[in-house]
Design an enzyme around this catalytic site. Structure first.
Site, PDB file in Angstrom:
ATOM      1  N   GLY A   1      24.502  83.737 -61.664  1.00 25.46           N
ATOM      2  CA  GLY A   1      25.169  84.053 -60.468  1.00 25.46           C
ATOM      3  C   GLY A   1      26.636  83.852 -60.209  1.00 25.46           C
TER       4      GLY A   1
ATOM      5  N   PHE B   1      17.833  75.090 -62.414  1.00 22.92           N
ATOM      6  CA  PHE B   1      19.277  75.604 -62.656  1.00 22.92           C
ATOM      7  C   PHE B   1      19.575  76.534 -63.881  1.00 22.92           C
ATOM      8  CE2 PHE B   1      18.953  71.424 -60.390  1.00 22.92           C
ATOM      9  CZ  PHE B   1      19.846  71.607 -59.420  1.00 22.92           C
TER      10      PHE B   1
ATOM     11  N   CYS C   1      31.765  68.051 -56.098  1.00 24.56           N
ATOM     12  CA  CYS C   1      31.458  67.036 -57.145  1.00 24.56           C
ATOM     13  C   CYS C   1      31.452  67.792 -58.555  1.00 24.56           C
ATOM     14  CB  CYS C   1      29.987  66.553 -57.018  1.00 24.56           C
ATOM     15  SG  CYS C   1      29.832  65.538 -55.431  1.00 24.56           S
TER      16      CYS C   1
END
Length: 440
Positions: free
Chosen positions: A260, A256, A267
């Site tokens: 970008g 992660f 969520c």
């Protein structure tokens, strides 16, 4: 302990997945929803959303006879030993707080018919303190009174990997108030626990916090590298190289840490906002004040992507043809809730651009919410005559597009890689002007 019979209250993304997978694992399961149309679709073997592998498992579960659906809470109460609450907790209109309408309504409807000892288990993402409040509510409303216990078992599903995350999660969290409740949960997850899945047994409040704390940490990591992208844009540095260098640090890791367009979906955005709102109510808002900037960084990535498209369009997108590749908030999903892709596409449309969208799974949902946009039959169709192509969702089929084939159909070979999903050298070698957030 005898194998408990399970009910799953709410048959949306979380509930349907949980009900189907539990039936496949060998449990008798009754799915409950107030939406008759949704129940009918599931009972006929149709999954009402896109999730790889789930339609096949639904067919298997129905064929086994272990999975049924109903709209009757009375039937659910009579049938079930363990009742999972899997309804949505959307963001309240006009507030960052979570809307608890569906949780409260489902628990209230079920409790009225609970006449024997049973366990009610929350899986929905809720503000900390909800379990304690619902415990009192259930004991007050249920004919069985103190015989009813409440536990919390937060979900950690990743859209596109929900089957794997249900059948073999990386951990299970049991928030309980008694040894009996823990025993019931262990029985309700026995086939999962048999795979040596780690279990953390804790109190109700901690179990409620685990999901929002995990999502807040994840959102922080995503937004951190995107904040670094802003610094890279100002200095001429390359954020992809920076992220790769950071990833070698075992204290940080590379998962992660991808720059970008940022996160979206049903969520992360609403969960961190609800967490902030609940912290304020508890008088500890300053402790999570950093989440406001996390949210702000995430939102700025969308406007910066629009800026890049505008730059490649010569400074003004009015009247320009823009091909938007992607609509879902992430690949392997048809979920468009708070989707950065559609936010960028609709913003460009409002600025006067002619925007054509294509997504492998989310087209129907996108058309319903954004009928003002144009939609293509495939990626090359969407790119036909385009002045700028912008990649907004990193589907594998977009990653594998041949730059030369795309160049043959566009009006101008200009592309914005909003997800850092493409290899810049390949596209530039094919004559494309390639731009991405945080890259020179």
């Amino acid at each position: 302990m005898n194998t408990p019979r399970l009910t799953v209250i709410g048959t949306g993304y979380l509930g349907a997945t949980h009900a189907i997978c539990m039936a496949v694992l060998g449990f008798e399961v009754l799915g409950v929803d107030v939406d008759q149309a949704k129940i009918d679709r599931l009972a006929s073997g149709e999954v009402p959303f896109f999730e790889p592998g789930l339609p096949e498992l639904l067919a298997k579960a129905l064929e086994s006879g272990r999975l049924r659906f109903t709209t009757s809470f009375q039937e659910a109460a009579e049938f079930g030993d363990v009742h999972f609450i899997c309804v949505g907790t959307p963001q309240k209109k006009g507030s960052h707080a979570a809307d608890m309408t569906y949780v409260d309504a489902s628990v209230t409807a079920l409790a009225a018919h609970l006449t024997r000892k049973a366990l009610v288990v929350g899986k929905s993402t809720v503000p900390v303190g909800t379990a304690a409040r619902l415990t009192a509510l259930v004991k007050e409303l249920a004919p069985a009174g103190d015989e009813i216990e409440l536990a919390w078992n937060p979900e950690f599903l990743r859209e596109g990997f929900a089957v794997e995350d249900t059948m073999k999660p990386d951990r299970l969290v049991f928030g309980v108030s008694s040894a009996w409740a823990e025993e019931q949960l262990r029985a309700a997850f026995e086939p999962v626990l048999a795979q040596d899945v780690p279990v953390k047994v804790t109190d109700l409040a901690t179990a409620e916090l685990v999901k929002v704390a995990a999502n807040s940490f994840l959102a922080t990591k995503i937004s951190y590298i995107n904040a670094m992208a802003e610094v890279c844009e100002a200095t001429g540095a390359d954020v992809s190289d920076l992220a790769e260098a950071l990833a070698y640090d075992t204290r940080i890791g590379g998962r992660f840490l991808r720059p970008g367009l940022g996160f979206g979906g049903g969520c992360l955005p609403k969960d961190i906002r609800a967490f902030m709102a609940r912290a304020e109510e508890l008088g500890v808002g300053q402790a999570v004040g950093f989440l406001r900037e996390i949210d702000g960084i995430n939102q700025r990535r969308r406007s910066r992507t629009v800026d890049l498209v505008t730059e490649l369009a010569g400074g003004d997108v009015k009247g320009k043809k823009i091909a938007a590749l992607g609509a879902a908030f992430k690949p392997n999903s048809d979920d468009i809730r708070d989707a950065p892709a559609l936010d960028v596409a609709s913003t460009l449309h409002r600025m006067g651009a002619e925007v054509t969208v294509f997504d492998p799974a989310a087209m129907d949902n996108a058309k319903r919410v954004h009928p003002e946009l144009t939609y293509g039959e495939n990626a090359l169709d969407a790119a036909a005559g385009a002045d700028v192509v912008v990649l907004l969702t990193e589907w594998t089929e977009f990653r594998e597009i041949d730059p030369a084939a795309m160049a043959a159909v566009v009006g101008t070979t200009a592309i914005v890689d909003g997800r850092h999903a493409l290899e810049p050298s390949e596209w530039r070698a094919a004559g494309w002007e390639y731009r991405a957030l945080g890259r020179p």
